[in-house]
Design an enzyme around this catalytic site. Structure first.
Site, PDB file in Angstrom:
ATOM      1  N   LYS A 400       1.030  -1.201   0.002  1.00 39.92           N
ATOM      2  CA  LYS A 400      -0.160   0.010   0.000  1.00 39.92           C
ATOM      3  C   LYS A 400       0.799   1.455  -0.178  1.00 39.92           C
ATOM      4  CE  LYS A 400      -3.980   1.856   2.320  1.00 39.92           C
ATOM      5  NZ  LYS A 400      -3.581   3.319   2.262  1.00 39.92           N
TER       6      LYS A 400
HETATM    7  N1  LIG Z   1      -1.813  -1.244  -4.277  1.00 47.30           N
HETATM    8  C1  LIG Z   1      -2.808  -0.298  -4.011  1.00 47.30           C
HETATM    9  N2  LIG Z   1      -3.880  -1.003  -4.473  1.00 47.30           N
HETATM   10  C2  LIG Z   1      -5.011  -0.183  -4.096  1.00 47.30           C
HETATM   11  N3  LIG Z   1      -4.922   1.157  -3.553  1.00 47.30           N
HETATM   12  C3  LIG Z   1      -3.813   1.536  -2.959  1.00 47.30           C
HETATM   13  C4  LIG Z   1      -2.444   0.928  -3.244  1.00 47.30           C
HETATM   14  N4  LIG Z   1      -1.453   1.520  -2.855  1.00 47.30           N
HETATM   15  C5  LIG Z   1      -1.818   2.687  -2.374  1.00 47.30           C
HETATM   16  N5  LIG Z   1      -3.367   2.729  -2.407  1.00 47.30           N
HETATM   17  C6  LIG Z   1      -4.087   3.780  -1.905  1.00 47.30           C
HETATM   18  O1  LIG Z   1      -4.650   3.212  -0.827  1.00 47.30           O
HETATM   19  C7  LIG Z   1      -5.923   3.995  -0.656  1.00 47.30           C
HETATM   20  C8  LIG Z   1      -7.024   3.146  -0.013  1.00 47.30           C
HETATM   21  O2  LIG Z   1      -6.745   3.350   1.279  1.00 47.30           O
HETATM   22  P1  LIG Z   1      -6.825   4.470   2.470  1.00 47.30           P
HETATM   23  O3  LIG Z   1      -8.056   4.108   3.309  1.00 47.30           O
HETATM   24  O4  LIG Z   1      -5.594   4.926   2.870  1.00 47.30           O
HETATM   25  O5  LIG Z   1      -7.195   5.656   1.481  1.00 47.30           O
HETATM   26  P2  LIG Z   1      -8.510   6.530   1.594  1.00 47.30           P
HETATM   27  O6  LIG Z   1      -8.512   7.444   0.342  1.00 47.30           O
HETATM   28  O7  LIG Z   1      -8.876   7.135   2.671  1.00 47.30           O
HETATM   29  O8  LIG Z   1      -9.582   5.512   1.094  1.00 47.30           O
HETATM   30  P3  LIG Z   1     -10.797   5.158   1.887  1.00 47.30           P
HETATM   31  O9  LIG Z   1     -11.861   5.860   1.396  1.00 47.30           O
HETATM   32  O10 LIG Z   1     -11.043   3.749   1.545  1.00 47.30           O
HETATM   33  O11 LIG Z   1     -10.816   5.640   3.632  1.00 47.30           O
HETATM   34  C9  LIG Z   1      -6.482   3.950  -2.303  1.00 47.30           C
HETATM   35  O12 LIG Z   1      -7.412   5.133  -2.404  1.00 47.30           O
HETATM   36  C10 LIG Z   1      -5.182   4.446  -2.818  1.00 47.30           C
HETATM   37  O13 LIG Z   1      -4.868   5.800  -2.960  1.00 47.30           O
END
Ligand SMILES: Nc1ncnc2c1ncn2[C@@H]1O[C@H](COP(=O)(O)OP(=O)(O)OP(=O)(O)O)[C@@H](O)[C@H]1O
Length: 805
Positions: A400
């Site tokens: 991630k």
């Molecule tokens: N390998 C990966 N596959 C999918 N997403 C990834 C990956 N690496 C990084 N990401 C990031 O991780 C995010 C999802 O997790 P996170 O919770 O940290 O983000 P968020 O934007 O706050 O999402 P959420 O709305 O699910 O809370 C994705 O939107 C993307 O930007």
């Protein structure tokens, strides 16, 4: 496609002569001005007890006569009625409530006063169904009287002017609105300030300021499309003299607005309607309205409710009600899917008008160049939980990365190759990443990619070593109009999904297939030419490599640069099989037996994507995205800065933030300084002694309030029941009655520039996280001990006394 008889197509008249009894004809819309005997209407259902709907009559109030409108705020209009037309309708089959006298213009438009009337009605209730019924009715009325007003009405109700990727911003600050109110009302600055102190909400202030003003020459009434166009004009004012031009337009609107129009016009201008009408409600209401009152042409009984069906529903026939609900459901699902593929209200309304639901389902869909609503993941706390959820189904664990999500669109046309890059928020950020554009163009040329939509994370890399850098480093890059020659922070694109390739939609393919296509058609570029970005596939470990490998991959992720893992299902299937995982203890409770889809699930927080973050062990699993909404004056080392900061969740049911905790950990001194400058006491638009909305602050009493517009990511040690916070009240069950939830030891992680406040964590999410905490799961509890501890472990931070709260 079966065409219905013209007679079946509802029109205003058919509502009076069809499903509504004849006696209504006698009282049918009177067009003379002023309060008149209101028309009686038949409601399909109106009781709270879920009994079969019965025909009953109620009254529609006439428009408020200016002098009689008395009280501001929540619930009073000029006319006391026993049964407000929308708020009593709690059934999910909405009644048709015709447009009241005076709210309808005959000149091919719909008066803005009708929208204001609808807004006034639905702001009296918190019932989701009542709000939905009010919106549904509003759309039906507009569809009958003047369909071209439908799109402008939806934009006004959604507090937006365009789809997010078109980036039409109103660009009007609170001080410009205040100056206009002062100019139009003739009040002194001191008197206006008194009104602000009394009412807080700018809409209520404008209403109170204008209530006794009269124009010498009556002005033509405002129309829905007229107001929308005026807002577009405001957004177009650019360059020298723009502020003056904007103010001139606002003043013209304010002069023409009467009664409740003033209140809601100013709330629209302040982009804070406070009716809890979010995208889902608007789309649901539009779907229902179209089932009941189809926009013209090509009607098929598969989608629409005939007058005969409505009559049977009205008589209380249960199977007819069921039929109608099924039609609603089908239409709602279609509209939501179409909007997820092409998030543009105008496109949806136009397609419905041109040929209805069939037309939309046949022609709607994904388009290269227009961002779709992305898949989102669900959090898990451990690898055990991942195995528990997926059972025997094969999955892959990916790194991630800590960068910015990017949806990259590539299209080769006769004129050349076009590349567009959109944020998670669907904003166009193509000109922020000219180096990524260059890479994708090169890829398209070299590898014969004619069209593609790629989901990726853009990560900052070190120019010398190519090592990954943090999100903070990436945020050092300018947001707009970046020149390739000026780039000091190079990036690498980590492609993790593919939704479209060479004219083929891949959304319904399993992830294993999509991943193979990325690897085959979009190979890595490790040594990019000067001025372009690197391109890579995400580092991953498949479950077939064995548990030991997955665990060591996880350990490496924890120790390295990555935020954790994104664990993704490779093939769709049923996760019920009993897993045999050697030394991993799989809890016997709650094993998933669900069918899981490995498709690209647009606009869904899907169980097939699991995010497993580094600090899941000690922390609360996932981080929270909170809105800074206020602050106290700092002491000691932090004197002169804001500290602690009050944070809120976004409550979609009210359309407002709700205070949840205060935070003073994780901030650098530079951040404090910058924050205090961003929310300066000299900047009334962003920092004020009074709240910017009539929100729920529980027991928190900050020294100043912030205009809610930023989102911060935070982590905490624990979610606890709190005597101070009212967040998530009533959503987590248990013993604590009136109490809410708060976060213990909250720690700032980063600014989420890619999120708007409506995407911040919600009270429901917090309640779910609370109930999923290991302590709660272990004890099988639904509510925890009442510790209400808000103290902070940061040794640097001063203790906050109860007085300060
Ligand atoms: N390998 C990966 N596959 C999918 N997403 C990834 C990956 N690496 C990084 N990401 C990031 O991780 C995010 C999802 O997790 P996170 O919770 O940290 O983000 P968020 O934007 O706050 O999402 P959420 O709305 O699910 O809370 C994705 O939107 C993307 O930007």
């Amino acid at each position: 496609m079966a065409k219905r008889k013209q007679a079946d197509q509802p029109s205003l008249d058919s509502y009076f002569s069809g499903s509504v009894p004849k006696k209504l004809k006698a009282t049918k819309v009177k067009t003379k001005a002023g309060p008149s005997k209101p028309p009686e209407v038949i409601e399909l259902s109106d009781s709270d007890d879920n009994s079969p709907p019965v025909a009953s009559s109620s009254r529609i109030s006439p428009p408020p006569s200016p002098k009689k409108v008395i009280r501001l705020g929540a619930a009073t209009t000029s006319v006391q009625r026993k049964e407000p037309p929308y708020s009593t309708l709690t059934h999910d089959i909405p009644a048709f409530v015709p447009i009241p006298d005076d709210y309808h213009l005959t000149s091919g438009s719909v008066a803005f006063s009708f929208l204001a009337y609808t807004l006034a009605e639905i702001s009296k209730t918190r019932s989701r169904i009542a709000i939905l019924n009010g919106l549904t009715n509003c759309f039906r009325v507009i569809a009958i009287h003047h369909p071209p007003s439908l799109t402008p009405a939806i934009y006004l109700l959604s507090n937006t002017l365009s789809p997010p990727y078109a980036q039409v911003e109103l660009g009007l600050g609170p001080s410009a609105i205040t100056q206009s109110i002062q100019q139009v009302s003739g009040l002194t600055a001191a008197n206006l300030r008194k009104l602000y102190n009394k009412h807080g909400d700018p809409g209520d202030v404008a209403y109170a300021a204008k209530v006794n003003t009269r124009t010498l020459i009556p002005l033509p009434p405002l129309t829905i499309s007229g107001v929308y166009e005026a807002l577009l004009k405001i957004s177009n004012c650019k360059g020298q003299g723009a502020a003056k031009q904007r103010q001139h337009i606002v003043e013209k609107l304010l002069v023409a607005a009467k009664g409740e129009e003033t209140r809601f016009l100013v709330r629209i201008l302040s982009q804070n309607l406070r009716i809890g009408a979010v995208r889902t409600s608007l789309l649901t209401a539009l779907a229902r309205a179209t089932v009941l009152t189809p926009l013209p042409e090509k009607l098929s009984s598969k989608w629409y409710a005939s007058a005969a069906l409505l009559k049977t529903v009205q008589k209380g026939d249960e199977s007819a009600q069921e039929k109608l609900k099924n039609k609603f459901k089908r239409a709602e699902d279609l509209l939501r899917r179409m909007f997820a593929l092409q998030p543009n209200y105008e496109y949806i309304v136009t397609a419905l008008g041109e040929g209805g639901f069939e037309h939309l389902s046949e022609n709607g869909g994904l388009a290269v160049g227009i961002p779709l609503l992305p898949t989102l993941g669900t959090p898990a706390r451990s690898l055990e939980e991942v195995y528990e959820r997926f059972g025997e189904l094969p999955f892959t664990a990916e790194c991630k990365y800590d960068g910015q999500r990017a949806q990259i669109h590539i299209q080769r046309t006769g004129a050349g190759i076009e590349v567009k890059i959109f944020s998670r928020h669907l904003e166009d950020m193509t000109d922020k990443y000219p180096d990524v554009v260059a890479t994708m163009m090169q890829m398209s040329t070299d590898k014969g990619v004619d069209s593609a939509i790629v989901d990726a994370e853009i990560v900052a890399v070190s120019p010398d070593t190519g090592e990954l850098r943090s999100f903070q480093d990436l945020s050092g890059r300018a947001r707009k109009a970046v020149n390739i020659g000026d780039i000091t922070i190079p990036v690498c694109v980590f492609a993790f999904d593919l939704m479209y390739l060479n004219d083929k939609v891949l959304l319904e393919e399993d992830f294993r297939v999509r991943r193979a296509l990325i690897r085959q058609h979009l190979p890595p570029i490790t040594s990019p030419v000067r001025g372009s970005a690197a391109f890579a596939h995400v580092e991953a470990c498949d479950s077939t490599e064995g548990l030991a490998e997955v665990q060591s991959f996880w350990n490496r992720a924890v120790q390295g640069q990555s935020e954790g893992l994104m664990v993704k299902l490779l093939d769709s299937g049923n996760a019920s099989a009993e897993p045999d995982r050697g030394d991993i203890a799989i809890p016997t409770t709650a094993k998933s037996s669900k069918k899981l889809s490995a498709h690209y699930n647009i606009d869904q927080r899907t169980y097939s994507w699991i995010k497993l973050k580094k600090d899941y062990v000690e922390g609360i699993g996932d981080s929270l995205d909170l809105i800074p909404i206020g602050a106290w004056n700092g002491n000691g080392r932090k004197a002169g800065w804001w500290s602690p900061i009050l944070l809120g969740l976004w409550d979609p049911s009210t359309g407002k933030p709700v205070a949840v905790c205060k935070c003073m950990s994780g901030f650098s001194d530079a951040f404090y300084k910058d924050l205090t400058a961003r929310y300066s006491l000299n900047d009334e638009d962003n920092c004020s002694a009074r709240p910017f909305w009539d929100g729920d602050f529980g027991g928190f009493r900050p020294s100043v309030y912030f205009r809610p517009h930023e989102v911060w990511e935070l982590r905490g040690a624990d979610i606890t029941v709190s005597p101070v916070s009212t967040a998530s009240q009533g959503l987590f069950g248990g013993v604590s009655g009136e109490k809410g939830l708060s976060i213990r030891f909250p720690r700032f992680i980063k600014l989420r520039e890619d999120k708007g406040i409506e995407e911040a964590s919600s009270p429901t999410q917090l309640a779910n996280m609370y109930q999923n905490q290991p302590s709660m799961r272990a004890q099988g509890k639904t509510a925890g001990a009442d510790d209400g501890d808000l103290e902070d472990p940061d040794p640097e931070s001063e203790n906050v006394t109860e007085d300060e709260l």
